[in-house]
Design an enzyme around this catalytic site. Structure first.
Site, PDB file in Angstrom:
ATOM      1  N   LYS A  11       3.638  -5.700  -7.876  1.00  0.00           N
ATOM      2  CA  LYS A  11       3.887  -5.436  -6.448  1.00  0.00           C
ATOM      3  C   LYS A  11       3.723  -3.952  -6.142  1.00  0.00           C
ATOM      4  CE  LYS A  11       6.756  -8.589  -4.467  1.00  0.00           C
ATOM      5  NZ  LYS A  11       6.908  -9.101  -3.186  1.00  0.00           N
ATOM      6  N   GLU A  26      -6.442 -10.723  -9.422  1.00  0.00           N
ATOM      7  CA  GLU A  26      -6.731 -11.105  -8.029  1.00  0.00           C
ATOM      8  C   GLU A  26      -5.840 -10.293  -7.100  1.00  0.00           C
ATOM      9  OE1 GLU A  26      -5.989 -15.290  -7.689  1.00  0.00           O
ATOM     10  OE2 GLU A  26      -7.178 -15.722  -9.479  1.00  0.00           O
ATOM     11  N   CYS A  82       7.573  17.025  31.656  1.00  0.00           N
ATOM     12  CA  CYS A  82       8.418  18.092  32.173  1.00  0.00           C
ATOM     13  C   CYS A  82       7.456  18.977  32.975  1.00  0.00           C
ATOM     14  CB  CYS A  82       9.026  18.885  31.012  1.00  0.00           C
ATOM     15  SG  CYS A  82       9.597  20.526  31.487  1.00  0.00           S
ATOM     16  N   ASP A  87      -0.939 -11.106   1.369  1.00  0.00           N
ATOM     17  CA  ASP A  87       0.376 -11.164   2.012  1.00  0.00           C
ATOM     18  C   ASP A  87       0.320 -12.160   3.169  1.00  0.00           C
ATOM     19  OD1 ASP A  87       2.974 -10.627   2.430  1.00  0.00           O
ATOM     20  OD2 ASP A  87       2.700  -8.605   3.209  1.00  0.00           O
ATOM     21  N   CYS A 123      14.641  17.285  31.453  1.00  0.00           N
ATOM     22  CA  CYS A 123      14.044  17.815  30.219  1.00  0.00           C
ATOM     23  C   CYS A 123      15.165  18.302  29.287  1.00  0.00           C
ATOM     24  CB  CYS A 123      13.112  18.976  30.572  1.00  0.00           C
ATOM     25  SG  CYS A 123      12.589  19.910  29.114  1.00  0.00           S
ATOM     26  N   LYS A 161      -3.146  -9.833  -4.318  1.00  0.00           N
ATOM     27  CA  LYS A 161      -2.016 -10.652  -3.880  1.00  0.00           C
ATOM     28  C   LYS A 161      -1.984 -10.610  -2.353  1.00  0.00           C
ATOM     29  CE  LYS A 161       2.881 -11.468  -4.776  1.00  0.00           C
ATOM     30  NZ  LYS A 161       3.157 -11.918  -3.453  1.00  0.00           N
ATOM     31  N   CYS A 196      14.746  22.435  29.081  1.00  0.00           N
ATOM     32  CA  CYS A 196      14.973  23.361  30.203  1.00  0.00           C
ATOM     33  C   CYS A 196      15.777  22.735  31.334  1.00  0.00           C
ATOM     34  CB  CYS A 196      13.645  23.895  30.727  1.00  0.00           C
ATOM     35  SG  CYS A 196      12.681  22.652  31.597  1.00  0.00           S
ATOM     36  N   CYS A 205       8.879  26.060  30.806  1.00  0.00           N
ATOM     37  CA  CYS A 205       9.817  25.432  29.850  1.00  0.00           C
ATOM     38  C   CYS A 205       9.564  26.031  28.463  1.00  0.00           C
ATOM     39  CB  CYS A 205       9.576  23.926  29.830  1.00  0.00           C
ATOM     40  SG  CYS A 205      10.463  23.092  28.504  1.00  0.00           S
ATOM     41  N   TYR A 211      -6.658 -19.746  -4.364  1.00  0.00           N
ATOM     42  CA  TYR A 211      -6.496 -19.093  -5.660  1.00  0.00           C
ATOM     43  C   TYR A 211      -6.165 -20.036  -6.811  1.00  0.00           C
ATOM     44  CZ  TYR A 211      -1.663 -18.951  -3.855  1.00  0.00           C
ATOM     45  OH  TYR A 211      -0.451 -19.262  -3.306  1.00  0.00           O
TER      46      TYR A 211
HETATM   47  S1  IVH Z   1      -1.032 -17.513  -7.912  1.00  0.00           S
HETATM   48  C1  IVH Z   1       2.278 -20.272  -9.955  1.00  0.00           C
HETATM   49  N1  IVH Z   1      -2.581 -15.857  -6.704  1.00  0.00           N
HETATM   50  O1  IVH Z   1       2.254 -14.868  -4.027  1.00  0.00           O
HETATM   51  C2  IVH Z   1       2.095 -19.413  -8.783  1.00  0.00           C
HETATM   52  N2  IVH Z   1      -0.452 -16.307  -5.736  1.00  0.00           N
HETATM   53  O2  IVH Z   1       4.928 -14.241  -5.116  1.00  0.00           O
HETATM   54  C3  IVH Z   1       0.664 -19.319  -8.452  1.00  0.00           C
HETATM   55  N3  IVH Z   1      -0.061 -15.136  -3.629  1.00  0.00           N
HETATM   56  O3  IVH Z   1       3.569 -18.107  -4.079  1.00  0.00           O
HETATM   57  C4  IVH Z   1       0.417 -18.290  -7.456  1.00  0.00           C
HETATM   58  N4  IVH Z   1      -2.003 -14.105  -3.529  1.00  0.00           N
HETATM   59  O4  IVH Z   1       2.022 -17.422  -2.116  1.00  0.00           O
HETATM   60  C5  IVH Z   1      -1.390 -16.470  -6.693  1.00  0.00           C
HETATM   61  N5  IVH Z   1      -4.103 -14.411  -5.713  1.00  0.00           N
HETATM   62  C6  IVH Z   1      -2.918 -15.030  -5.697  1.00  0.00           C
HETATM   63  C7  IVH Z   1      -1.981 -14.842  -4.661  1.00  0.00           C
HETATM   64  C8  IVH Z   1      -0.757 -15.491  -4.719  1.00  0.00           C
HETATM   65  C9  IVH Z   1      -0.846 -14.309  -2.912  1.00  0.00           C
HETATM   66  C10 IVH Z   1       1.299 -15.524  -3.234  1.00  0.00           C
HETATM   67  C11 IVH Z   1       1.587 -16.995  -3.372  1.00  0.00           C
HETATM   68  C12 IVH Z   1       2.708 -17.073  -4.344  1.00  0.00           C
HETATM   69  C13 IVH Z   1       3.350 -15.734  -4.164  1.00  0.00           C
HETATM   70  C14 IVH Z   1       4.175 -15.387  -5.357  1.00  0.00           C
END
Ligand code: IVH
Length: 673
Positions: free
Chosen positions: A314, A113, A426, A117, A408, A115, A411, A431, A225
């Site tokens: 990451k 999945e 300028c 932010d 400037c 991740k 110059c 210049c 998730y």
């Molecule tokens: S699973 C047991 N799935 O990343 C932990 N986390 O660094 C289950 N996050 O605390 C988390 N996307 O806030 C999971 N597809 C994803 C995620 C995800 C973002 C975040 C979440 C977690 C943090 C961990």
């Protein structure tokens, strides 16, 4: 550090990490980037591993997040909200996967999945109704943000299932889509308020509002998730089935999820998203890889902090902090004075960054960055590096807001900022910085394309007094050039040939090369085609020029003013004496296959330079603007395209063409079916 004992260093690291936990989780004002924070935690974990006597139960390596703030009522989580272990390289990810495969009896399916932010949130439903939402907090106790979360349209109020379970606790990430983040920051500029450093901070800040109406105005969204707890619902054996059921119940599930059965495929998935993360209209900072089979998860269990059945891969950081050493001003070919930051070089977004533009006086004031500040630097994808802002809590005493210089730096002439405009100039056309910039631009690929007359050579020739304006190129004293270091018979001959060849470039290229303010590539070609001869353009009135389709009054005025200036006319006369071509195609030479079309090009094409592709479009009667709009006929996409253009094209349903389809479009004027 070498003078510290491991115990002292561990102590110091704990204090540092706790400090940064509060800044990140409670104040939404981190002082260091995620990558720098992770490095502190890793260092502490390594120390604790090699010195087990240093381990303490309350060490940040054993904890998740931070103690919840007193602003919101505390919520005890029914099941702990854990964190994830990180892998920062493919080696670490593969080592984790191999451990899984050794430990587990039977095959392993991995759910990959994105991740997201954003901010981790737990949602509680009782008998199918939304009753509560909480932040993660320290993993055991979070903050009650029920009313704020209720304003997010993507989160269902009621579950869309026939037999609603007695209790459902769902987890996911609240995030702010990029367009909403950009719009919010534009609004912050208008109202003179603090800019948000990134979408995560703005999502967190939007949730931590006492007044849910403010949250409601912030366009937050949600990806689900995980199930935290389920009482009285179906029994699942696989993670993918829980997500499927959650989707049916009305929760948004990220569509990029994949179930993969080999580590090679997992690796490819991570690589793909590392490269394409900016194609999405929300921010991701990695990939979460999870074991799919719930029984296998049970076998693996958890540490005190994180499950063993999942890992977060990451991406390399796109934001880092560094020291701002100075703010200097550079002078461009039109005289525009642009402030830029000189920083301690920092590796971010795949390259080392030591300088970054600050655009103009207002931007510096708005960001209030000052020499001596620790600043956040961001370099995302193909976007140029940017100073996001200062870390105020680390500002040294005695700094002053930066002031735009009055003279400037090259110059010494007074710098002028016109009323109502954001740029400062300028005004001295002689210049040396402007001279160099204009000559360099004249000789560049998109203009007269004089090979061998690049930045360094132009700088040298200007310093030697050989060139004062672009017209001098055609009476260059080659005897003197031959005496300069680095030049010999061959290089001089090559330069002579390149200069000679440039004399026959089309009028459009010549217009581009003259650095007429506001006159860009497309409008130069349009003007050349419409008026056909430089003399005709020079003698036309602003009204006559503005009559040309595609040329607005600002450009028309600027063209007139340019040719009314004596120095500019003197340059033209030098070009005339050298028999540089002043004529444009009287009638289009190419079939007008793209008449009335607007084609945007993004990314690198194999068979065309960017200018070449735009020229090909314009020569066939089309336009090639720099951004996608409702009027765009198609977007041509090469290697590493701009994410904003692609997203916009998708949003507006504009066809996206690869290079082969572009070539067909040029030939036939037809879009692929
Ligand atoms: S699973 C047991 N799935 O990343 C932990 N986390 O660094 C289950 N996050 O605390 C988390 N996307 O806030 C999971 N597809 C994803 C995620 C995800 C973002 C975040 C979440 C977690 C943090 C961990």
């Amino acid at each position: 550090m070498s003078s510290q004992s491991p115990a002292e260093r561990a102590d110091e690291l704990r204090r540092l990490i706790e400090h940064h936990n509060v800044r990140y989780h409670q104040l939404d004002e981190p002082e260091i980037s995620d990558a720098e924070y992770d490095a502190l935690v890793r260092e502490l974990a390594a120390l604790e591993e090699t010195n087990p006597e240093l381990q303490t139960p309350d060490s940040p390596t054993q904890q998740v997040g931070a103690v919840p703030s007193a602003l919101f009522a505390p919520v005890q989580h029914r099941a702990r909200m854990m964190s994830l272990d990180n892998a920062t390289s493919f080696e670490e990810l593969l080592a984790w996967g191999k451990r899984m495969e050794r430990f587990i009896s039977g095959d392993v399916d991995y759910v990959c999945e994105l991740k997201i932010d954003g901010v981790a949130i737990s949602l509680l439903y009782e008998d199918g109704r939304y009753v509560r939402a909480a932040t993660r907090g320290d993993g055991s106790v979070g903050e009650d943000v029920t009313d704020n979360i209720a304003t997010i349209a993507a989160i269902p109020e009621r579950l869309a299932v026939a037999d609603a379970p007695a209790v459902l606790e769902v987890r996911g990430e609240v995030y702010m889509p990029m367009p909403a983040f950009e719009a919010l920051n534009r609004k912050q500029v208008e109202t003179g308020e603090r800019l948000f450093a990134n979408p995560r901070n703005s999502a967190a800040g939007s949730l931590r509002q006492k007044d849910p109406k403010i949250t409601a105005g912030r366009e937050l969204s949600f990806w689900t998730y995980q199930i935290g707890e389920l009482v009285g619902g179906p029994a699942f054996t696989r993670h993918r089935d829980t997500l499927q059921w959650l989707a049916e119940a009305g929760f948004p599930i990220n569509p990029e999820l994949r179930v993969l059965d080999t580590l090679d495929e997992v690796h490819a998935f991570c690589r793909h998203w590392e490269e394409h993360r900016h194609d999405l209209d929300y921010e991701i900072d990695g990939v979460v890889v999870k074991v799919d089979d719930l029984a296998q998860r049970g076998e693996l269990g958890s540490t005190s902090k994180a499950p063993r059945w999942a890992i977060a891969y990451k991406f390399p950081p796109e934001e880092r902090t560094t020291k701002l050493l100075a703010i200097d001003v550079s002078i461009g070919r039109t005289g525009q004075a642009t402030p830029f930051a000189r920083m301690e070089p920092v590796f971010v977004g795949g390259s080392t960054v030591g300088v970054a533009t600050l655009h103009n006086e207002d931007q510096v004031r708005l960001k209030d960055v000052r020499p001596g500040d620790t600043v956040i630097v961001r370099k995302a994808g193909d976007v140029i590096p940017e100073v996001v802002g200062p870390v105020l809590s680390l500002r040294p005493d005695g700094t002053e807001p930066w002031r735009f210089p009055q003279a400037c730096p090259v110059c010494g002439t007074e710098l002028v900022r016109q009323e109502g405009a954001s740029a400062t100039f300028c005004m001295n056309v002689e210049c040396p910085a402007q001279t160099r910039g204009r000559i360099e631009h004249f000789a560049s690929r998109g203009a007269m394309d004089i090979e061998g007359l690049g930045e360094r050579t132009v700088g040298l020739f200007v310093d030697e007094g050989l060139l004062r304006d672009p017209g001098d190129i055609y009476s260059l004293d080659f005897e003197r050039v031959r005496q300069l270091e680095g030049f010999g018979d061959i290089s001089v001959r090559k330069l002579q040939d390149a200069i000679e060849a440039s004399k026959s470039r089309p009028l459009g290229n010549l217009l581009v090369g003259l650095s007429i303010p506001h006159l860009g590539f497309t409008s130069s070609i349009v003007l050349a085609r419409a008026l056909g001869h430089l003399d005709r353009i020079m003698t036309a009135t602003a009204d006559e020029i503005a009559e040309v389709e595609g040329i607005g009054p600002t450009i028309a005025q600027s063209v007139c003013e340019f040719f009314a200036t004596e120095q500019n006319r003197a340059v033209i006369e030098k070009l005339r004496d050298a028999r540089v071509n002043f004529e444009g195609p009287a009638a289009p030479t190419e079939p007008q296959t793209l008449a009335g079309m607007s084609v945007v090009v993004t990314g690198t094409l194999e068979g065309f330079s960017r200018e070449g592709a735009e020229e090909a479009i314009v020569r066939r009667g089309g336009k090639s603007p720099g951004s996608v709009s409702k009027k765009t006929t198609a977007v041509v996409v090469g290697e590493s395209p701009g994410a904003a253009k692609l997203t916009k094209a998708e949003e507006l349903g504009v066809p996206v063409l690869d290079e082969a389809a572009f070539v067909r479009l040029l030939e036939t004027g037809e879009l692929p079916q």
